[in-house]
Motif scaffolding. Sequence first.
Motif, PDB file in Angstrom:
ATOM      1  N   SER A  59       0.811  -1.221   0.000  1.00  0.00           N
ATOM      2  CA  SER A  59       0.000   0.000   0.000  1.00  0.00           C
ATOM      3  C   SER A  59       0.845   1.273   0.000  1.00  0.00           C
ATOM      4  O   SER A  59       0.318   2.364  -0.226  1.00  0.00           O
ATOM      5  CB  SER A  59      -0.933   0.010   1.216  1.00  0.00           C
ATOM      6  OG  SER A  59      -0.178   0.000   2.411  1.00  0.00           O
ATOM      7  N   ASN A  60       2.140   1.153   0.199  1.00  0.00           N
ATOM      8  CA  ASN A  60       3.018   2.321   0.262  1.00  0.00           C
ATOM      9  C   ASN A  60       3.510   2.669  -1.149  1.00  0.00           C
ATOM     10  O   ASN A  60       4.692   2.554  -1.468  1.00  0.00           O
ATOM     11  CB  ASN A  60       4.186   2.059   1.213  1.00  0.00           C
ATOM     12  CG  ASN A  60       4.915   3.327   1.582  1.00  0.00           C
ATOM     13  OD1 ASN A  60       4.716   4.385   0.986  1.00  0.00           O
ATOM     14  ND2 ASN A  60       5.781   3.217   2.575  1.00  0.00           N
ATOM     15  N   THR A  61       2.572   3.110  -1.975  1.00  0.00           N
ATOM     16  CA  THR A  61       2.892   3.360  -3.382  1.00  0.00           C
ATOM     17  C   THR A  61       3.915   4.481  -3.566  1.00  0.00           C
ATOM     18  O   THR A  61       4.713   4.438  -4.493  1.00  0.00           O
ATOM     19  CB  THR A  61       1.616   3.675  -4.185  1.00  0.00           C
ATOM     20  OG1 THR A  61       0.935   4.770  -3.585  1.00  0.00           O
ATOM     21  CG2 THR A  61       0.697   2.463  -4.227  1.00  0.00           C
ATOM     22  N   ARG A  62       3.897   5.452  -2.698  1.00  0.00           N
ATOM     23  CA  ARG A  62       4.872   6.549  -2.783  1.00  0.00           C
ATOM     24  C   ARG A  62       6.295   6.005  -2.633  1.00  0.00           C
ATOM     25  O   ARG A  62       7.180   6.312  -3.429  1.00  0.00           O
ATOM     26  CB  ARG A  62       4.594   7.580  -1.688  1.00  0.00           C
ATOM     27  CG  ARG A  62       5.622   8.682  -1.594  1.00  0.00           C
ATOM     28  CD  ARG A  62       5.318   9.619  -0.433  1.00  0.00           C
ATOM     29  NE  ARG A  62       4.090  10.352  -0.633  1.00  0.00           N
ATOM     30  CZ  ARG A  62       3.987  11.463  -1.361  1.00  0.00           C
ATOM     31  NH1 ARG A  62       5.053  11.944  -1.948  1.00  0.00           N
ATOM     32  NH2 ARG A  62       2.844  12.074  -1.498  1.00  0.00           N
ATOM     33  N   ALA A  63       6.506   5.178  -1.642  1.00  0.00           N
ATOM     34  CA  ALA A  63       7.833   4.597  -1.421  1.00  0.00           C
ATOM     35  C   ALA A  63       8.224   3.663  -2.569  1.00  0.00           C
ATOM     36  O   ALA A  63       9.356   3.707  -3.053  1.00  0.00           O
ATOM     37  CB  ALA A  63       7.868   3.839  -0.097  1.00  0.00           C
ATOM     38  N   ILE A  64       7.296   2.843  -3.012  1.00  0.00           N
ATOM     39  CA  ILE A  64       7.587   1.892  -4.088  1.00  0.00           C
ATOM     40  C   ILE A  64       7.992   2.635  -5.355  1.00  0.00           C
ATOM     41  O   ILE A  64       8.951   2.240  -6.033  1.00  0.00           O
ATOM     42  CB  ILE A  64       6.396   0.944  -4.318  1.00  0.00           C
ATOM     43  CG1 ILE A  64       6.246   0.014  -3.102  1.00  0.00           C
ATOM     44  CG2 ILE A  64       6.574   0.135  -5.608  1.00  0.00           C
ATOM     45  CD1 ILE A  64       4.950  -0.755  -3.064  1.00  0.00           C
ATOM     46  N   ARG A  65       7.317   3.723  -5.676  1.00  0.00           N
ATOM     47  CA  ARG A  65       7.702   4.536  -6.849  1.00  0.00           C
ATOM     48  C   ARG A  65       9.121   5.059  -6.685  1.00  0.00           C
ATOM     49  O   ARG A  65       9.919   5.058  -7.628  1.00  0.00           O
ATOM     50  CB  ARG A  65       6.742   5.708  -7.031  1.00  0.00           C
ATOM     51  CG  ARG A  65       5.530   5.396  -7.856  1.00  0.00           C
ATOM     52  CD  ARG A  65       4.789   6.650  -8.311  1.00  0.00           C
ATOM     53  NE  ARG A  65       4.647   7.692  -7.310  1.00  0.00           N
ATOM     54  CZ  ARG A  65       3.652   7.810  -6.444  1.00  0.00           C
ATOM     55  NH1 ARG A  65       2.680   6.917  -6.441  1.00  0.00           N
ATOM     56  NH2 ARG A  65       3.609   8.801  -5.592  1.00  0.00           N
ATOM     57  N   CYS A  66       9.460   5.519  -5.496  1.00  0.00           N
ATOM     58  CA  CYS A  66      10.808   6.014  -5.217  1.00  0.00           C
ATOM     59  C   CYS A  66      11.833   4.903  -5.429  1.00  0.00           C
ATOM     60  O   CYS A  66      12.852   5.106  -6.093  1.00  0.00           O
ATOM     61  CB  CYS A  66      10.886   6.549  -3.794  1.00  0.00           C
ATOM     62  SG  CYS A  66      12.554   7.003  -3.252  1.00  0.00           S
ATOM     63  N   TYR A  67      11.566   3.727  -4.883  1.00  0.00           N
ATOM     64  CA  TYR A  67      12.511   2.618  -4.976  1.00  0.00           C
ATOM     65  C   TYR A  67      12.696   2.176  -6.427  1.00  0.00           C
ATOM     66  O   TYR A  67      13.814   1.902  -6.869  1.00  0.00           O
ATOM     67  CB  TYR A  67      12.065   1.437  -4.118  1.00  0.00           C
ATOM     68  CG  TYR A  67      11.835   1.807  -2.659  1.00  0.00           C
ATOM     69  CD1 TYR A  67      12.528   2.853  -2.053  1.00  0.00           C
ATOM     70  CD2 TYR A  67      10.903   1.128  -1.895  1.00  0.00           C
ATOM     71  CE1 TYR A  67      12.297   3.194  -0.735  1.00  0.00           C
ATOM     72  CE2 TYR A  67      10.677   1.461  -0.564  1.00  0.00           C
ATOM     73  CZ  TYR A  67      11.375   2.498   0.008  1.00  0.00           C
ATOM     74  OH  TYR A  67      11.154   2.839   1.313  1.00  0.00           O
ATOM     75  N   GLU A  68      11.599   2.140  -7.184  1.00  0.00           N
ATOM     76  CA  GLU A  68      11.713   1.774  -8.599  1.00  0.00           C
ATOM     77  C   GLU A  68      12.508   2.830  -9.361  1.00  0.00           C
ATOM     78  O   GLU A  68      13.319   2.499 -10.227  1.00  0.00           O
ATOM     79  CB  GLU A  68      10.327   1.573  -9.207  1.00  0.00           C
ATOM     80  CG  GLU A  68       9.653   0.308  -8.698  1.00  0.00           C
ATOM     81  CD  GLU A  68       8.233   0.125  -9.169  1.00  0.00           C
ATOM     82  OE1 GLU A  68       7.817  -1.033  -9.308  1.00  0.00           O
ATOM     83  OE2 GLU A  68       7.512   1.135  -9.404  1.00  0.00           O
ATOM     84  N   LYS A  69      12.311   4.079  -9.020  1.00  0.00           N
ATOM     85  CA  LYS A  69      13.074   5.177  -9.632  1.00  0.00           C
ATOM     86  C   LYS A  69      14.573   5.008  -9.356  1.00  0.00           C
ATOM     87  O   LYS A  69      15.406   5.371 -10.185  1.00  0.00           O
ATOM     88  CB  LYS A  69      12.571   6.504  -9.050  1.00  0.00           C
ATOM     89  CG  LYS A  69      13.215   7.737  -9.573  1.00  0.00           C
ATOM     90  CD  LYS A  69      12.561   8.950  -8.927  1.00  0.00           C
ATOM     91  CE  LYS A  69      13.270  10.231  -9.251  1.00  0.00           C
ATOM     92  NZ  LYS A  69      12.643  11.389  -8.590  1.00  0.00           N
ATOM     93  N   CYS A  70      14.897   4.430  -8.211  1.00  0.00           N
ATOM     94  CA  CYS A  70      16.292   4.215  -7.811  1.00  0.00           C
ATOM     95  C   CYS A  70      16.865   2.906  -8.351  1.00  0.00           C
ATOM     96  O   CYS A  70      18.014   2.574  -8.062  1.00  0.00           O
ATOM     97  CB  CYS A  70      16.399   4.238  -6.290  1.00  0.00           C
ATOM     98  SG  CYS A  70      15.981   5.838  -5.558  1.00  0.00           S
TER      99      CYS A  70
END
Length: 101
Positions: A59-70
């Motif tokens: 559910s932590n889509t904000r964090a997941i987007r960040c991690y994928e960006k990294c």
Amino acid sequence: MIKKNVYGLTNGNVYGIDQFIGEIEHWNKGIGTLLVTSMVQFLIENKKADRVVMDPQTSNTRAIRCYEKCGFKKVKLLQNREFHEGEYKDCWFMEYYEKSI
């Protein structure tokens, strides 16, 4: 705690990371991206990490987007992985390969 053999991580130098930016006024300023990329770079350059892993709640889509960006990739859905606020939550097992630098 992630058990390496459960997720097929029997070889290599693997590090797990976890981070938290809880203050909303610090969101959307690139702090998470800088934090994650800096930590990954440190682990690879100084600790000779082959992989870096983490397990954010789905559910932590904000964090997941960040991690994928990294450069992290979703590897496996971990059902009922973490007990949080009175119930079990699903998490993504995510992984960064040193080769992707």
